[in-house]
Enzyme design. Structure first.
Site, PDB file in Angstrom:
ATOM      1  N   ARG A  65       0.795  -0.908  -0.417  1.00  0.00           N
ATOM      2  CA  ARG A  65       0.167   0.234  -0.116  1.00  0.00           C
ATOM      3  C   ARG A  65       0.657   1.190   0.139  1.00  0.00           C
ATOM      4  NH1 ARG A  65      -3.889   1.389   3.209  1.00  0.00           N
ATOM      5  NH2 ARG A  65      -4.739   2.271   1.846  1.00  0.00           N
TER       6      ARG A  65
ATOM      7  N   CYS B 149      13.355  -7.161  -3.208  1.00  0.00           N
ATOM      8  CA  CYS B 149      14.673  -6.632  -4.808  1.00  0.00           C
ATOM      9  C   CYS B 149      14.309  -4.710  -6.055  1.00  0.00           C
ATOM     10  CB  CYS B 149      15.175  -7.423  -5.850  1.00  0.00           C
ATOM     11  SG  CYS B 149      17.022  -7.319  -6.916  1.00  0.00           S
TER      12      CYS B 149
ATOM     13  N   TYR C 278      -7.097  -5.188   3.444  1.00  0.00           N
ATOM     14  CA  TYR C 278      -6.017  -4.713   2.148  1.00  0.00           C
ATOM     15  C   TYR C 278      -4.241  -4.964   2.210  1.00  0.00           C
ATOM     16  CZ  TYR C 278     -10.231  -2.604   0.735  1.00  0.00           C
ATOM     17  OH  TYR C 278     -11.777  -3.188   0.660  1.00  0.00           O
TER      18      TYR C 278
HETATM   19  N1  LLP Z   1     -17.436  -2.360  -2.335  1.00  0.00           N
HETATM   20  C1  LLP Z   1     -17.562  -2.127  -3.240  1.00  0.00           C
HETATM   21  C2  LLP Z   1     -18.561  -2.170  -4.614  1.00  0.00           C
HETATM   22  C3  LLP Z   1     -15.930  -1.351  -2.938  1.00  0.00           C
HETATM   23  O1  LLP Z   1     -15.509  -1.769  -4.558  1.00  0.00           O
HETATM   24  C4  LLP Z   1     -15.088  -1.594  -1.977  1.00  0.00           C
HETATM   25  C5  LLP Z   1     -14.222  -1.426  -1.838  1.00  0.00           C
HETATM   26  C6  LLP Z   1     -16.340  -1.902  -0.976  1.00  0.00           C
HETATM   27  C7  LLP Z   1     -16.990  -1.773  -0.791  1.00  0.00           C
HETATM   28  C8  LLP Z   1     -15.627  -1.493   0.576  1.00  0.00           C
HETATM   29  O2  LLP Z   1     -14.726  -0.643   0.509  1.00  0.00           O
HETATM   30  P1  LLP Z   1     -14.821   0.112   2.055  1.00  0.00           P
HETATM   31  O3  LLP Z   1     -14.923   0.273   2.898  1.00  0.00           O
HETATM   32  O4  LLP Z   1     -13.174  -1.416   2.560  1.00  0.00           O
HETATM   33  O5  LLP Z   1     -13.428   1.194   1.625  1.00  0.00           O
HETATM   34  N2  LLP Z   1      -6.835  -2.012  -2.376  1.00  0.00           N
HETATM   35  C9  LLP Z   1      -7.578  -0.236  -1.615  1.00  0.00           C
HETATM   36  C10 LLP Z   1      -8.830  -0.013  -1.504  1.00  0.00           C
HETATM   37  C11 LLP Z   1      -9.691  -0.050  -2.434  1.00  0.00           C
HETATM   38  C12 LLP Z   1     -11.263  -0.196  -2.386  1.00  0.00           C
HETATM   39  C13 LLP Z   1     -11.653  -1.076  -3.245  1.00  0.00           C
HETATM   40  N3  LLP Z   1     -13.551  -1.520  -3.345  1.00  0.00           N
HETATM   41  C14 LLP Z   1      -7.209   0.431  -0.547  1.00  0.00           C
HETATM   42  O6  LLP Z   1      -5.900  -0.097  -0.328  1.00  0.00           O
HETATM   43  O7  LLP Z   1      -7.046   1.819   0.079  1.00  0.00           O
END
Ligand code: LLP
Length: 433
Positions: free
Chosen positions: A331, A362, A391
């Protein structure tokens, strides 16, 4: 600064999680090690389910967005908290199924579900499909016909909300790979088309405006736009939609700079908007779905590493290298995401040095953080990174053929392994001669 309630510092000046000494966990299970506190996860689940009851008479369902962290133990925990699960791939779906999550509470997302994934979902009896686009709609309808099934669907709509967050995770705006656009009429057109198809029933609409959001306003605005769209659907097509899925995205505290709103405030505010707007449009109250991911698991988790080397480069910077890095937490590389760091074995000591925390891959960009204040560190110290529950594991890779870490869960002062550490055998197990 320690903000998560599951973390503390004991008399030996060691960081604890769920009342357990993290240096003992590191010694017993090795590092890098993901550690999550189950009691915190359950408390977070209840904040959501109870606020759904309080502010919306329980007329809804909280779905855990499993992309934040998906494994069997976690699916079991959220299912036992009466939540459903949002899955976005065959792998997440399979995990939820194997963990015993009731399939009628599984919502299947994704902007490019494959025919294989859709067939698996249909054969398992997934509750709802969140259809992303026209091609997927037609594919799903034809697979249903082939398999003699019917599917209940929601459409993912981009409501044009510009939530204030990192560009890469801003998804509610029009220029977005996800969903059908409301403003251009695409959303109405696809619902019109779906209403002519034999094997799908449109029950609702979905939006997700982004992630790590701290403002109430974009959520309220999105809810209003979506309910008004449901009103337009009724007026134009004579179709009453009964489900409104408002996605996830609720921010958590990574560093002192983050100031999350209590989760029941979201529910309170959004419920009010939905109630007011449905009344104005003469619509029945829809069932509400919410999809928190990060805010269920993020602050419940930490990662423990062992410091391998400390390399001062005079007048440039001090590198501190750990036994993990981008493979278990990409991240910082991806989003320059900030975290709190501390030395678990000298947790309360004054932070009088500044380090760049480097991983072991690396790759020069393999960093976990820069300008990180810590006590003067030495090889063998245990470095803890806080709020890594979301994540991290779910985005981990085997770059450089580094085995992925184990995951331990604490609860009621005890711990158990919920994901075994990968071995070198695991790393080569799919190789063919
Ligand atoms: N619902 C949908 C349709 C989504 O696309 C997402 C997240 C969530 C729920 C959940 O969101 P949360 O409550 O976790 O914010 N890899 C990124 C975050 C990508 C989120 C993608 N979608 C990070 O590490 O910050």
């Amino acid at each position: 600064m320690i903000t998560s309630t599951c973390l503390s510092i004991n008399e030996e000046n060691h960081l604890t999680i769920g009342g357990i000494d993290t240096t003992k966990l590191a010694a017993k299970y090795g590092t890098p090690l993901y550690v999550l506190d189950e009691d915190t996860i359950r408390a977070n689940c209840r904040l959501y389910t109870e606020s759904m009851n309080r502010f919306y008479d329980g007329n809804g369902l909280i779905l855990y967005a499993s992309k934040a962290l998906c494994n069997t133990a976690l699916c079991k925990i959220v299912a036992s908290e009466n939540m459903g699960v949002d899955v976005v791939s065959g792998g997440e779906l399979y995990t939820a199924h194997k963990a015993g999550v009731p399939m009628d509470k599984v919502y299947f997302h994704g902007n490019n579900k494959t025919a294989d994934e859709l067939e698996l979902a249909l054969s398992l009896g997934v509750g709802r499909f969140i259809v992303d686009n026209r091609d997927e709609l037609l594919l799903l309808n034809s697979l249903c016909e082939k398999m003699g099934k019917k599917a209940s669907i929601l459409f993912r709509v981009t409501p044009g909300i510009d939530a204030h967050t990192h560009d890469f995770i801003m998804t509610g705006q029009i220029d977005c790979k996800f969903g059908v656009v409301l403003e251009t009429g695409d959303a109405m057109d696809i619902i019109r088309l779906a209403s002519t198809l034999e094997n799908v029933t449109v029950v609702g609409v979905h939006c997700h405006i982004g992630s790590q959001i701290f403002d109430l306003d974009p959520f309220c605005e999105a809810a209003k736009v979506m309910v008004n769209f449901m009103g337009d659907v009724k007026d134009t097509l004579g179709l009453t939609l009964t489900e409104l899925n408002l996605g996830g995205g609720f921010g958590i505290c990574y560093t002192e700079a983050d100031d999350p709103i209590p989760y029941d405030k979201y529910m309170e505010a959004v419920s009010k908007v939905v109630k007011e707007t449905t009344a104005k449009r003469g619509l029945p109250l829809p069932k509400i779905l919410m999809e928190p991911g990060r805010s269920i698991v993020g602050s419940a988790g930490i990662t423990l590493y062992t410091v391998g080397s400390v390399k001062p480069i005079p007048d440039v910077r001090n590198y501190l290298a750990v036994d993990g890095g981008m493979g278990d937490n990409p991240r910082y590389m991806l989003y320059e995401a900030e975290y709190e760091f501390l030395l678990a074995n000298r947790a309360g000591d004054e932070k009088n040095e500044v380090y760049t925390i480097a991983g072991k891959c690396c790759e020069s960009g393999d960093l976990l953080g820069e300008h990180i204040a810590l006590p003067k560190a030495k090889p063998g110290d245990v470095l803890a990174v806080l709020a890594t529950g979301a994540y991290n594991y779910s985005m981990a890779s085997n770059y450089n053929r580094i085995p992925r870490p184990a995951m331990v869960m604490t609860s009621g002062g005890k711990e158990r392994v919920v994901v075994k550490r990968e071995t070198y055998e695991d790393v080569i197990k799919n190789d063919c001669e």
